[in-house]
Design a protein around this motif. Structure first.
Motif, PDB file in Angstrom:
ATOM      1  N   MET B  20       0.816  -1.199   0.000  1.00  0.00           N
ATOM      2  CA  MET B  20       0.000   0.000   0.000  1.00  0.00           C
ATOM      3  C   MET B  20       0.863   1.267   0.000  1.00  0.00           C
ATOM      4  SD  MET B  20      -3.158  -0.653  -0.214  1.00  0.00           S
ATOM      5  CE  MET B  20      -3.143  -2.145  -1.135  1.00  0.00           C
ATOM      6  N   TRP B  36      -1.327 -12.181  -0.320  1.00  0.00           N
ATOM      7  CA  TRP B  36      -2.376 -13.187  -0.539  1.00  0.00           C
ATOM      8  C   TRP B  36      -1.855 -14.588  -0.254  1.00  0.00           C
ATOM      9  CZ3 TRP B  36      -3.556 -10.415  -5.712  1.00  0.00           C
ATOM     10  CH2 TRP B  36      -4.457  -9.362  -5.477  1.00  0.00           C
ATOM     11  N   ARG B  91      -4.595  13.818   1.903  1.00  0.00           N
ATOM     12  CA  ARG B  91      -5.433  12.638   1.744  1.00  0.00           C
ATOM     13  C   ARG B  91      -4.831  11.458   2.506  1.00  0.00           C
ATOM     14  NH1 ARG B  91      -5.574  12.222  -3.600  1.00  0.00           N
ATOM     15  NH2 ARG B  91      -4.009  10.568  -3.585  1.00  0.00           N
ATOM     16  N   THR B  92      -3.526  11.323   2.363  1.00  0.00           N
ATOM     17  CA  THR B  92      -2.869  10.219   3.057  1.00  0.00           C
ATOM     18  C   THR B  92      -3.034  10.356   4.569  1.00  0.00           C
ATOM     19  OG1 THR B  92      -1.270  10.235   1.280  1.00  0.00           O
ATOM     20  CG2 THR B  92      -0.725   8.930   3.204  1.00  0.00           C
ATOM     21  N   ALA B  95      -6.522   9.550   5.539  1.00  0.00           N
ATOM     22  CA  ALA B  95      -6.738   8.115   5.398  1.00  0.00           C
ATOM     23  C   ALA B  95      -6.108   7.372   6.558  1.00  0.00           C
ATOM     24  CB  ALA B  95      -6.131   7.619   4.086  1.00  0.00           C
ATOM     25  N   ALA B  99      -8.161   5.074   9.120  1.00  0.00           N
ATOM     26  CA  ALA B  99      -7.828   3.662   9.239  1.00  0.00           C
ATOM     27  C   ALA B  99      -7.365   3.340  10.647  1.00  0.00           C
ATOM     28  CB  ALA B  99      -6.747   3.281   8.232  1.00  0.00           C
ATOM     29  N   ALA B 103      -9.021   0.834  13.213  1.00  0.00           N
ATOM     30  CA  ALA B 103      -8.249  -0.248  13.805  1.00  0.00           C
ATOM     31  C   ALA B 103      -8.382  -0.205  15.320  1.00  0.00           C
ATOM     32  CB  ALA B 103      -6.787  -0.149  13.400  1.00  0.00           C
TER      33      ALA B 103
ATOM     34  N   PHE D  15      -7.548  -5.566   7.423  1.00  0.00           N
ATOM     35  CA  PHE D  15      -8.671  -4.759   6.952  1.00  0.00           C
ATOM     36  C   PHE D  15      -8.293  -3.289   6.944  1.00  0.00           C
ATOM     37  CE2 PHE D  15     -12.590  -2.437   7.414  1.00  0.00           C
ATOM     38  CZ  PHE D  15     -13.427  -3.072   6.533  1.00  0.00           C
ATOM     39  N   CYS D  16      -7.642  -2.842   8.023  1.00  0.00           N
ATOM     40  CA  CYS D  16      -7.323  -1.417   8.120  1.00  0.00           C
ATOM     41  C   CYS D  16      -6.226  -1.038   7.137  1.00  0.00           C
ATOM     42  CB  CYS D  16      -6.924  -1.066   9.542  1.00  0.00           C
ATOM     43  SG  CYS D  16      -8.339  -1.201  10.621  1.00  0.00           S
ATOM     44  N   ILE D  17      -5.304  -1.963   6.879  1.00  0.00           N
ATOM     45  CA  ILE D  17      -4.292  -1.674   5.859  1.00  0.00           C
ATOM     46  C   ILE D  17      -4.979  -1.500   4.510  1.00  0.00           C
ATOM     47  CG2 ILE D  17      -2.382  -2.676   4.579  1.00  0.00           C
ATOM     48  CD1 ILE D  17      -1.488  -3.960   7.185  1.00  0.00           C
ATOM     49  N   LEU D  19      -8.062  -0.631   4.004  1.00  0.00           N
ATOM     50  CA  LEU D  19      -8.847   0.609   4.025  1.00  0.00           C
ATOM     51  C   LEU D  19      -7.935   1.807   3.807  1.00  0.00           C
ATOM     52  CD1 LEU D  19     -11.570   1.926   4.517  1.00  0.00           C
ATOM     53  CD2 LEU D  19     -10.962   2.100   6.916  1.00  0.00           C
ATOM     54  N   PHE D  20      -6.795   1.759   4.456  1.00  0.00           N
ATOM     55  CA  PHE D  20      -5.836   2.862   4.285  1.00  0.00           C
ATOM     56  C   PHE D  20      -5.445   2.981   2.816  1.00  0.00           C
ATOM     57  CE2 PHE D  20      -1.362   3.948   3.777  1.00  0.00           C
ATOM     58  CZ  PHE D  20      -1.396   5.256   4.213  1.00  0.00           C
ATOM     59  N   GLY D  21      -5.146   1.846   2.215  1.00  0.00           N
ATOM     60  CA  GLY D  21      -4.766   1.876   0.808  1.00  0.00           C
ATOM     61  C   GLY D  21      -5.887   2.440  -0.037  1.00  0.00           C
ATOM     62  N   ALA D  22      -7.086   1.997   0.230  1.00  0.00           N
ATOM     63  CA  ALA D  22      -8.209   2.441  -0.578  1.00  0.00           C
ATOM     64  C   ALA D  22      -8.451   3.926  -0.420  1.00  0.00           C
ATOM     65  CB  ALA D  22      -9.460   1.650  -0.193  1.00  0.00           C
ATOM     66  N   LEU D  23      -8.179   4.452   0.793  1.00  0.00           N
ATOM     67  CA  LEU D  23      -8.442   5.870   1.033  1.00  0.00           C
ATOM     68  C   LEU D  23      -7.286   6.740   0.570  1.00  0.00           C
ATOM     69  CD1 LEU D  23     -10.072   5.911   4.557  1.00  0.00           C
ATOM     70  CD2 LEU D  23     -11.136   6.367   2.381  1.00  0.00           C
ATOM     71  N   ALA D  24      -6.081   6.238   0.718  1.00  0.00           N
ATOM     72  CA  ALA D  24      -4.937   7.123   0.525  1.00  0.00           C
ATOM     73  C   ALA D  24      -4.464   7.165  -0.913  1.00  0.00           C
ATOM     74  CB  ALA D  24      -3.793   6.668   1.430  1.00  0.00           C
ATOM     75  N   GLY D  34      -6.786  -2.495  -2.490  1.00  0.00           N
ATOM     76  CA  GLY D  34      -7.086  -2.297  -1.081  1.00  0.00           C
ATOM     77  C   GLY D  34      -8.397  -2.953  -0.710  1.00  0.00           C
ATOM     78  N   LEU D  37      -7.954  -6.530  -0.336  1.00  0.00           N
ATOM     79  CA  LEU D  37      -7.367  -6.863   0.965  1.00  0.00           C
ATOM     80  C   LEU D  37      -8.439  -6.901   2.038  1.00  0.00           C
ATOM     81  CD1 LEU D  37      -3.960  -5.040   1.327  1.00  0.00           C
ATOM     82  CD2 LEU D  37      -4.432  -7.458   1.145  1.00  0.00           C
TER      83      LEU D  37
ATOM     84  N   HIS E 645     -13.043   8.718  -3.189  1.00  0.00           N
ATOM     85  CA  HIS E 645     -12.339   8.710  -1.905  1.00  0.00           C
ATOM     86  C   HIS E 645     -13.195   9.312  -0.809  1.00  0.00           C
ATOM     87  CE1 HIS E 645      -8.327   8.347  -4.069  1.00  0.00           C
ATOM     88  NE2 HIS E 645      -8.485   7.283  -3.329  1.00  0.00           N
ATOM     89  N   LEU E 648     -15.911   6.994   0.307  1.00  0.00           N
ATOM     90  CA  LEU E 648     -15.373   5.881   1.073  1.00  0.00           C
ATOM     91  C   LEU E 648     -14.998   6.348   2.479  1.00  0.00           C
ATOM     92  CD1 LEU E 648     -14.819   2.960   0.499  1.00  0.00           C
ATOM     93  CD2 LEU E 648     -12.508   3.554  -0.164  1.00  0.00           C
TER      94      LEU E 648
END
Lengths: 413, 172, 216, 103, 668
Positions: B20, B36, B91-92, B95, B99, B103, D15-17, D19-24, D34, D37, E645, E648
């Motif tokens: 990511m 995976w 944004r990061t 995010a 997240a 968590a 899940f949170c990783i 979500l972070f990827g999807a958001l960031a 993301g 994941l 974004h 989400l």
């Protein structure tokens, strides 16, 4: 018969392993048990690979009225008399090749992604070796007894696609990348018929376990006609589809497009040299051997003897014999057929093999449903099953070859 | 057992997090394949062989290929070399905040939850059992999933194929 | 039917495979170091010098050191040094001979121009191709001694051509002898009258016949 | 801390990783990955509850995961096809620029 | 090596498959496929026969649910007993031979493959009819058979007479089928099942029969009698019984193999088969004494009338195929007679022998027609005896079998069995007398036919240039001729194997030698009369007057006109139909049409009123509402940025908040 199944020769490999294990101190025994298996597989199939290469070259030569390699003998310091040592039918060629590959310079392109460039050959060899784990080499010789062995086989095999992509992409070479994409397209196209061609067997044997599939083929009619799946209409069709797909999956002629040297230099291997190249080469042969082994297991009765009289011959010898025959068949095909074009390749898969393989699944279902038919109904069963194979083959074959009338060669006899 | 689980978790989470964060899309994709595979390893650890192999076959074998094709088909020139925009930073950050808070809440909920004790023995689930359940109890669902997959395949082909009509001048 | 062509092809290669074991005529491979390659007669490689007598190669070279080949050689790989004195040639006529005759075959391009221009049929093309040496500078520079090979060798490698050359040379020599006789007779006749200079054989016809010989 | 707790925490982290990827990330492919994941995290939960749940004899958890994998594969195929369509339309795949459905 | 009843469906499935292929392609290979399919069905039928003969008394069934209907389940099934097995074997055997014959006969037809497609469809339906264990399945196949017959009669539909004949056949049989359908529905209503045999619950099993015959209707008939008679209506239509026999002679417009297969050997015998199949139902009322009439009595009398009528009319026909057609009508009457007098096994025996020799006669006629360039008038034929030796020999065998020439020919034995049974019948001897008359007439008209066709001089160009046909056409003739001779020995009074197989309760009656001698004498008389009238002085030209017409012109004219049945029907049924149609047209056009127009005008008027009110009053209010909806939409559309974004993120934050609320609120 059980005496034969329990004979000393049959048990010899296991006895040997157990003897070796008990030599070691107790805390090491559990792991050495597995290690010995792994080493044995590596040694046997490593040597098998080595001799496959030389056999391939010699056979190809013979198929084209040439001699093939017959020079490489043994070094001068070996104790054998000169006339044997001198040439030895070229049998030591692979060792000479290995020494050459090991001592060659290992070139990594400056712009390459170094890590992936290194990882690709490792991954491809690793995964292609992993597929050997579920092949039953003999009555008692299966490295790992898995319930979902076939699924495991295909799962492990699918990783080689990734490795090819890694090799192609990390080389930073347009030819490599194009070849990798082409290889991926080919592998994905042919994975479908490959798996579909095995599904009928799973359906009829009603198991995913390779050893159980072999067990299901262990009977004879009149003691001479083995009940191998290849001797049923659907099994035969499945075997042919499997053969074609296996050829394509192992990138062999006539499906060696990713390495079409006239178009793509050496494909994804363009930027590889020396030992890494040898690893790719090795992985290719391992993949071929594993696929042949799977074909033997699934269609040709695995380690089962072809007739009841020969039951006493150790089962692993049968397996190896069939494996060698399969590989010779592959070599024969390579020595005969021309390389396809990419559009012909994909068309063959999607318009010919996949529909036939799907129909074949239905065919096997019919076969499984009519298992209790006997007497004259057997004939009906065979006729219907054969019709399900032949009629679509003729129809699709005709439609595919429509417009390509028999060619007349004006300048050749 | 727990040590193996932790090892798997480190592999899985580490490669996922790295995926990511990397700017190189190919690296991300390949790291995700590793992640995976870690998930598959977790399934193996939990005793669900069949699911593990299916996971590898589908994710490492198929989805990764589709992703890699998509990455190569949509390559932009030198994206990795572009300077980082301010919007990206905000944004990061947001995010990360979202997240992390998620968590935190889920983690605390899980940590404080009490579950009935389970047997240490892994439940045996043979392929045959799974097959019978799939075909008998969940037969309808299996059919529907088959239809969904078929429709998705055809739909994906239709969407991704070049549907632009040829200009009439182009036609010979 | 689809696939019948494949089966036909497989049958062809299978026939090859089986045939390769019982039918030696099928095998085109020549196992080279053990089995010599049979070269076509017209094969040529590097030039060599013809000597009349195998026992005394240096004494009976046909080369008269005229240096035409040295001048004509496109890559200039021939180096000739004339002798100071003259020795009688096959016809007994005193001629110059080469003190040095070097050909650098690492430079030579086997164009055969030297052979074509030689008026004395003294330089011909060889068939030797196994010229590998360990030293690529000195080893590939062939000297007079290495180059000189007897006429019988020439007959071995190019029998038809050699026979033609020999025949022509014999005819020429005969003509020369007759001429010499006639000259001698004339001289004898004229000796009474007056002493005249020895008539030289003219260059023109010899050159033409040499050309004709090589072309044939 | 039972193994079940550990599994659930791991899946939460995954899940949170995701979500972070999807958001960031701005790259649509990575957003999709993301989400994949996150799906995997859910699958881990299914397996964990099957393994340590009250009724492990029933293979429901595994079967649910199988279906989930199948649907995820379909989702990935369609999603990436959409991404290619978007790319063809706007010549990049930055998610924040794909704000209109018209096209 | 037997065919289990579960696989009985394979027998009709093979021709059906070929019919399906034939519908898709015009390739001539369909014909070969059809022949192979029929041969395959024949082999399967033989296997089934072998199985059925192992225990003739057993009715092996295989029933399955077709679909659920309300609370009940509609079930169909297959039945294997000697009756089915013998019939399928006969149909497939004769069918195979006729298919082979057609290969030669239809060779030059442009719709060659279509012909075989239809033939296969017919064969499939016919075989389906035979193997059915459900009256419903039987009815479905029954109608399919009718359809195939329609298609094949009208195969040369460009000929107006063929098209008309096809229509006539279809409509006439439909009248009978209506009765059949009513009977079927009534049966289903009163028993709740249509399966013949169903472990004691089938309609042909004792319990159901007892309940059916126990109920009495208002008119005094037993319920089983009424249902049986309605079902018999179907048989009357399909088997060309009086009074619905009119379609069968016209059906000869179809190609001759069709006539042989459908209108002589198989389809028309379906009616006989049907009655034989439901024989327990028909005979359920036999023991009742208080009823006005028994179902079988009706059958016997209808059969007797048909036998006599058909034979009479056949004497005066000049078309070779028409003669044979009326002969078929007459012979079917015989079979019905046999059924009516209780000798159903004799009826089936006669059905089988008749199938062979009548197919033989028709194919022989086809061979003659083919050879004589489509000349069908016997007055214009003649002299073919020497030109077509095979055809003549086989035709003569068929003729003798049909006439009942004693001892050697199958027709004699089966006819004898029927006459014997009629003699034993204790209700009335009238059918016996009718049958005996028909014996004389049969021998007479067959002699006439053979004398006119094969003897004397060729009387037309076609007959003059006739020559023997190819092996594809003569080989079936020879095989059928052999069968026409041999088959009779399966059911002689001295070894009644067939009857015993079909009917385990059959008892061979001794005696009756007198009757046999009488009928032999009658046959001799018929043959002699025919020879005296036609053979003594052979016809010289086509225009010569018929000797019979000279003797009794009025009778001859009436018979040639088929006793005026067609005119009668045209005058009654046809007119009634026209008048009803005119009435319906009037009602539709003026009464219903007027009502519809009125309603439409009403609708238009109310619509215009509505529009006035709408425009004047309602629109303002809607405008205001719309405006506010639009405003709201605009407000929300500004929130919809298209930034995925953002969405989400909102979802995730909402999720966190929800979680917090749940956790802090302590909601469980």
């Amino acid at each position: 018969m059980s005496a034969a199944a329990d004979s000393f020769l049959e048990r010899a490999p296991l006895e040997l392993r157990d003897w070796a294990v008990q030599l070691l101190p107790a805390p090491l025994q559990w792991i050495s048990h597995h290690l010995i298996t792994i080493v044995a597989v590596l040694a046997v199939f490593g040597l098998f690979f080595a001799f496959t290469t030389v056999a391939e070259r010699k056979l190809l030569g013979r198929l084209q009225n040439r001699l093939g390699p017959n020079r490489a003998g043994l070094p001068k310091f070996s104790i054998l008399p000169w006339h044997i040592r001198h040439k030895l039918f070229g049998l030591s060629q692979p060792f000479a090749d290995a020494v050459k590959a090991l001592t060659k310079e290992d070139i990594v392109p400056a712009a390459a992604d170094k890590v992936l460039h290194f990882l690709a050959p490792v991954v491809v060899v690793g995964f292609s070796l992993m597929t050997f784990a579920v092949l039953p080499f003999g009555r008692n010789l299966i490295p790992v007894e898995l319930d979902a062995a076939l699924l495991y086989f295909f799962a492990a095999g699918s990783a080689s696609e990734l490795a090819i992509f890694m090799a192609g992409w990390s080389s930073r070479n347009k030819y490599s990348l194009l070849a990798a994409m082409r290889a991926l397209a080919q592998l994905i196209s042919y994975e479908l018929p490959l798996i579909l061609s095995v599904v009928p067997v799973v359906l009829v044997a009603s198991t995913l376990s390779t050893s159980a599939i072999v067990q299901a083929q262990g009977a004879w009619t009149f003691g001479v006609l083995p009940h191998w799946f290849v001797f049923t209409p659907w099994g035969f069709a499945g075997f042919i589809i499997f053969l074609i797909s296996a050829l394509a999956e192992s990138n062999r002629s006539p499906f060696d497009l990713p390495e079409a040297e006239s178009e793509l230099v050496a494909g994804h291997l363009t930027e590889y040299s020396g030992f890494k190249y040898a690893l790719f080469f090795m992985a290719e042969y391992f993949g071929l051997t594993a696929l042949s082994g799977l074909g033997v297991t699934v269609f040709l009765g695995g380690w089962q003897a072809p007739c009841e009289l020969l039951y006493w011959v150790p089962s692993y010898l049968w397996f190896m014999g069939k494996l060698i025959l399969m590989i010779m068949l592959f070599i024969w095909v390579r020595g005969t057929l021309l390389r396809l074009r990419i559009d012909q390749l994909t068309r063959l898969s999607w318009q010919f093999l996949v529909p036939l393989a799907l129909l074949n699944v239905g065919n096997a279902a019919f076969w499984a449903l009519t298992a209790q038919w006997s007497g004259p109904l057997q004939l009906v069963r065979w006729a219907v099953s054969a019709a399900i194979v032949i009629v679509p083959f003729l129809v699709i074959g005709r439609s595919l070859s429509a417009g390509y009338a028999p060619r007349t060669y004006r300048y050749a006899p | 057992m727990t040590a193996a689980l932790l090892l798997i978790a480190v592999l899985m989470l580490g490669s996922a997090a790295a995926a990511m964060l990397r700017r190189n899309l190919i690296h991300s994709a390949l790291l995700l394949v590793a992640s995976w595979t870690g998930v598959a390893a977790f399934y193996l650890w939990a005793g669900a062989e069949f699911v593990a192999f299916a996971q590898i076959l589908v994710y490492a074998g198929a989805v990764s290929m589709v992703v890699l094709f998509a990455v190569l088909l949509t390559r932009q020139s030198r994206e990795a070399d572009l300077p980082i925009e301010p919007a990206t930073v905000t944004r990061t950050a947001s995010a990360f905040a979202v997240a992390a808070s998620l968590a935190a809440v889920i983690g605390s909920a899980v940590a404080t939850a009490r579950f009935p004790a389970a047997s240490a023995e892994a439940p045996a689930a043979s392929v045959k059992q799974i097959g019978l359940e799939l075909m008998a109890e969940h037969g309808a669902a299996l059919l529907i999933v088959g239809i969904v997959l078929t429709v998705a395949l055809i739909g994906a082909t239709v969407i991704a194929s070049n549907d632009k009509k040829r200009d009439p001048e182009d036609a010979p | 039917m689809l696939g019948s062509g494949i089966i036909k092809g497989l049958a062809v290669t299978a026939k090859n495979f089986l045939g390769s074991y019982h039918d030696p005529a099928r095998m085109v491979t020549v196992e080279y170091p053990e089995q010599p390659t049979v070269l076509p007669e017209a094969y040529r490689n590097f030039p060599f010098l013809i000597s009349e007598d195998a026992a005394d190669p240096m004494g009976t070279l046909r080369c008269v050191s005229c240096q035409i080949c040295e001048k004509e050689c496109p890559p200039q790989c021939i180096v000739i040094e004339k002798s100071k004195d003259k020795k009688p040639d096959a016809t007994g006529k005193p001629q110059l001979y080469p003190l040095t005759f070097n050909i650098d075959i690492s430079v030579c391009m086997s164009c055969q121009i030297c052979v074509e221009v030689c008026p004395f049929d003294a330089i011909k093309m060889d068939k030797v191709f196994e010229v590998a040496v360990t030293n690529r500078f000195d080893g590939l520079l062939l000297t007079r001694d290495q180059l000189a090979k007897p006429n019988s060798y020439y007959h071995d490698i190019h029998p038809a051509e050699a026979a033609e050359v020999d025949e022509r040379l014999a005819a020429e020599r005969k003509a020369a002898e007759e001429k010499a006789k006639a000259a001698a007779a004339a001289k004898a006749a004229a000796a009474a009258a007056k002493a005249t200079p020895t008539p030289k054989p003219s260059d023109g016809p010899t050159e033409a016949s040499a050309k004709g010989g090589t072309a044939a | 801390m039972t193994p079940l707790h550990l599994c659930l925490l791991i899946s939460t982290a995954l899940f949170c990783i995701g979500l972070f990827g999807a958001l960031a990330r701005s790259n649509t492919i990575l957003v999709l990955l993301g989400i994949e994941l996150m799906l995997n995290a859910a699958n881990i939960n299914f397996i964990a509850f099957w393994r340590y749940g009250p009724n492990p004899a029933a293979a429901n958890g595994m079967i649910f995961v199988l279906f989930s994998i199948a649907v995820a594969a379909a989702e990935a195929a369609v999603g990436l096809a959409l991404i290619i369509a978007v790319y063809r339309h706007q010549k990049n795949i930055r998610l924040q620029e794909a704000t209109v459905l018209k096209g | 090596m037997t065919l289990p009843v579960q696989l009985l469906w394979l027998i009709p499935a093979l021709p059906l498959l070929v019919a399906g292929i034939g519908a898709l392609t015009r390739h001539r290979g369909v014909a070969l496929a059809a022949i192979f399919a029929m041969a395959g069905s024949f082999v399967l039928s033989c296997l089934a026969l072998a199985g059925a003969l192992q225990d003739p008394a057993v009715h092996a069934t295989y029933n399955f649910a077709w679909f659920d209907l309300g609370h009940g389940t509609l079930r169909l099934g297959f039945l294997l007993d000697p009756l089915t097995a013998l019939m399928t074997t006969m149909v497939t055997f004769v069918g195979t031979l006729i298919f082979i014959f057609s290969l030669g006969y239809m060779k030059k037809d442009e719709n060659f493959s279509r012909f075989f497609c239809f033939l296969c469809l017919f064969a499939a339906a016919m075989l389906g009819l035979l193997v059915a264990n459900s009256l419903l399945l039987l009815f479905i196949c029954w109608e399919l058979v009718g359809l195939a017959s329609y298609l094949l009669i009208g195969f040369w539909f460009h000929k107006p007479s063929a098209a008309a004949a096809a229509k006539k056949a279809f409509i006439t049989t439909r009248i009978g089928d209506l009765g059949f359908l009513l009977g079927l529905l009534w049966l289903a209503d009163s028993t709740g099942s249509l399966l013949f045999f169903d472990n004691g619950h089938g309609v042909l099993e004792a319990a159901t029969l007892a309940s059916l015959s126990g109920q009495t209707l208002a008119c005094g008939l037993a319920l089983s009698t009424a249902i049986g008679l309605l079902i018999f209506c179907g048989a009357i239509g399909k088997s060309g019984q009086f009074p619905l026999h009119v379609w069968l002679p016209d059906a000869m417009e179809g190609p001759t193999p069709v006539s042989a297969l459908i209108h002589a050997a198989t389809m028309v015998a379906a009616g006989v088969f049907l009655i034989a199949r439901v024989y327990p139902l028909m005979s359920a009322d036999a023991l009742l004494t208080a009823v006005p009439v028994h179902a079988l009595t009706v059958v016997a009398f209808i059969g007797a009338i048909t036998a006599l009528l058909g034979a009479l009319i056949a004497c005066a026909q000049n078309d070779i195929k028409r003669v044979l057609a009326f002969s078929t009508v007459s012979q079917l009457g015989y079979m019905m007679l046999a059924l009516g007098v209780g000798a159903w096994s004799a009826a089936i025996f006669h059905l089988l022998t008749h199938a062979f020799f009548k197919a033989l006669l028709f194919l022989g006629a086809g061979s003659v027609i083919h050879a004589a360039h489509h000349e069908q008038d016997i007055r214009r034929l003649g002299g073919l005896r020497t030109k077509m030796k095979f055809t003549f020999a086989s035709f003569a065998i068929g003729m003798m079998a049909l006439s009942g020439v004693p001892f050697l020919f199958s027709g004699f034995w089966s006819k004898e069995a029927i006459l014997h049974a009629a003699h034993e019948w204790n209700v009335s001897h009238l059918p016996l007398y009718a049958g005996l008359c028909a014996v004389v007439l049969t021998a007479f008209y067959m002699t006439r036919l053979v004398a006119e066709t094969f003897f004397g001089q060729p009387r037309s160009h076609g007959a003059d240039h006739a020559h023997e046909n190819t092996a594809a056409m003569t080989a079936p003739l020879v095989i059928l001729a052999a069968c026409a001779v041999l088959l009779g020995f399966l059911g002689t009074p001295y070894w009644p194997w067939l009857q015993k197989t079909l009917d385990p309760h059959y008892e061979a009656t001794q005696g009756g030698l007198g009757l046999m001698l009488l009928s032999i004498g009658l046959v001799g008389a018929g043959l002699g009369l025919g020879w005296w009238l036609y053979g003594r002085k052979l016809r010289a030209t086509a225009a010569d007057r018929d000797p019979l017409a000279t003797a009794a012109p009025f009778v001859m004219a009436a018979l040639a006109n088929r006793l005026g049945f067609d005119e009668l029907y045209a005058a009654t049924v046809g007119r009634l139909n026209t008048a009803t149609a005119a009435l319906a047209a009037f009602l539709d056009r003026y009464v219903i049409g007027g009502l519809v127009t009125f309603l439409a005008q009403l609708g238009i008027f109310s619509g215009s009123v509505n529009r006035q009110m709408d425009e004047a009053n309602l629109n303002g209010g809607f405008d205001a509402v719309s405006e506010s909806v639009r405003e709201t939409g605009l407000f929300y559309s500004r929130k919809q940025t298209g930034e995925t974004h953002g969405y989400l993120r909102v979802v995730a934050v909402a999720f966190v908040l929800l979680f917090l609320v749940l956790a802090l609120g302590g909601v469980r």
